[in-house]
Design a protein around this motif. Structure first.
Motif, mmCIF file in Angstrom:
data_model
loop_
_atom_site.group_PDB
_atom_site.id
_atom_site.type_symbol
_atom_site.label_atom_id
_atom_site.label_comp_id
_atom_site.label_asym_id
_atom_site.label_seq_id
_atom_site.Cartn_x
_atom_site.Cartn_y
_atom_site.Cartn_z
ATOM 1 N N LYS A 36 0.854 -1.205 0.000
ATOM 2 C CA LYS A 36 0.000 0.000 0.000
ATOM 3 C C LYS A 36 0.883 1.245 0.000
ATOM 4 N N ILE A 79 -5.691 -7.341 1.464
ATOM 5 C CA ILE A 79 -5.497 -7.511 2.909
ATOM 6 C C ILE A 79 -6.185 -6.430 3.737
ATOM 7 N N MET A 204 3.778 -8.874 10.970
ATOM 8 C CA MET A 204 4.117 -7.700 10.172
ATOM 9 C C MET A 204 5.553 -7.300 10.537
ATOM 10 N N SER A 205 6.002 -6.120 10.090
ATOM 11 C CA SER A 205 7.413 -5.773 10.307
ATOM 12 C C SER A 205 7.825 -5.856 11.783
ATOM 13 N N ARG A 229 6.132 4.523 5.764
ATOM 14 C CA ARG A 229 5.126 5.102 4.873
ATOM 15 C C ARG A 229 4.868 6.550 5.223
HETATM 16 C C1 LIG Z 1 0.267 -2.267 6.179
HETATM 17 C C2 LIG Z 1 -0.092 -3.640 6.540
HETATM 18 C C3 LIG Z 1 0.898 -4.594 6.819
HETATM 19 C C4 LIG Z 1 2.380 -4.289 6.847
HETATM 20 O O1 LIG Z 1 2.702 -3.479 7.923
HETATM 21 P P1 LIG Z 1 4.234 -3.099 8.245
HETATM 22 O O2 LIG Z 1 4.205 -2.786 9.683
HETATM 23 O O3 LIG Z 1 4.573 -1.936 7.383
HETATM 24 O O4 LIG Z 1 5.063 -4.292 7.926
HETATM 25 C C5 LIG Z 1 0.484 -5.904 7.086
HETATM 26 N N1 LIG Z 1 -0.821 -6.235 7.108
HETATM 27 C C6 LIG Z 1 -1.796 -5.353 6.851
HETATM 28 C C7 LIG Z 1 -3.220 -5.784 6.885
HETATM 29 C C8 LIG Z 1 -1.464 -4.021 6.575
HETATM 30 O O5 LIG Z 1 -2.446 -3.146 6.339
#
Ligand SMILES: *Cc1c(COP(=O)(O)O)cnc(C)c1O
Length: 231
Positions: A36, A79, A204-205, A229
């Protein structure tokens, strides 16, 4: 913009050590780049660095990139939260949807999936922290939603997804992910075939090592690939 090759190499190293530490099969974890707010050019760079899967949150933005990259090998995962008036675009353009959290959305995706495309692979999003602010069905409701999705011929149920409460506390991270793994097991034990529950999309990160430790099969990583971002 950080050097994508370097970022992705470093991330793959971290994924590999988390997988090794948990004694799991190295091929068991699939990296989804959460793209995104990133341009089609950024995605091209990540494709060149070997990332095949992309997760998008905003339908309009995603469709533009999917169109621009239609000759690439990219696999597209939706997602983000789903509004009913966006299901047609999602059903027509994506390979996977991780964020199905109610029957009405599942039915619309099923009805709108074009006949010439393979079944749409879907995951049920679970609001594992029972947070008012988060989408996802309640953990207690997930089993029934899975059963309903299995009745829809154009959808292929593949597992569960969650976005747990954000925390830096590794023990709290682990707790949410372990609860998801247990929920998956309990859904299987009440009769849903394991082949329909192969995936756990979580991590996630900021928390992917804990997610891998608990059994994640798909991790969704944005910042650790593309940098911070805007907004
Ligand atoms: C943005 C997003 C991520 C990734 O998040 P980061 O912290 O940047 O890795 C993962 N899953 C969803 C549903 C997101 O919206």
């Amino acid at each position: 913009m950080p050097d994508l090759n370097q970022q992705i190499t470093a991330l793959n190293d971290q994924i590999r050590s988390a997988v090794n530490a948990s004694g799991r099969d190295p091929n068991a974890v699939r990296l989804i780049a959460a793209s995104k707010q990133r341009s089609a050019e950024d995605i091209r760079g990540a494709l060149q660095a070997g990332v095949l899967d992309y997760g998008e949150n905003y339908v309009q933005e995603a469709i533009e990139k999917i169109t621009e990259l239609k000759d690439s090998a990219a696999i597209w995962h939706f997602i983000g939260p789903i509004q009913s008036n966006k299901t047609r675009d999602i059903a027509e353009s994506f390979d996977w949807v991780h964020s199905v959290d109610r029957l009405r959305i599942a039915q619309r995706l099923n009805d709108q999936r074009p006949a010439d495309l393979p079944k749409l692979k879907v995951l049920v999003q679970v609001n594992i922290g029972n947070e008012d602010s988060k989408s996802g069905c309640r953990p207690e409701a997930s089993q029934v939603l899975c059963e309903q999705i299995l009745q829809l011929p154009r959808l292929q149920l593949q597992g569960l997804m969650c976005i747990p409460p954000a925390t830096d506390d590794i023990a709290e991270q682990a707790q949410a992910f372990v609860t998801m793994a247990q929920l998956r097991q309990s859904i299987i034990s009440t009769g849903i075939a394991e082949k329909n529950m192969t995936e756990l999309s979580m991590g996630m990160s900021g928390d992917f090592p804990a997610a891998i430790q608990a059994g994640a099969t798909m991790i969704r990583i944005g910042t650790a690939i593309f940098g911070p971002r805007q907004r």
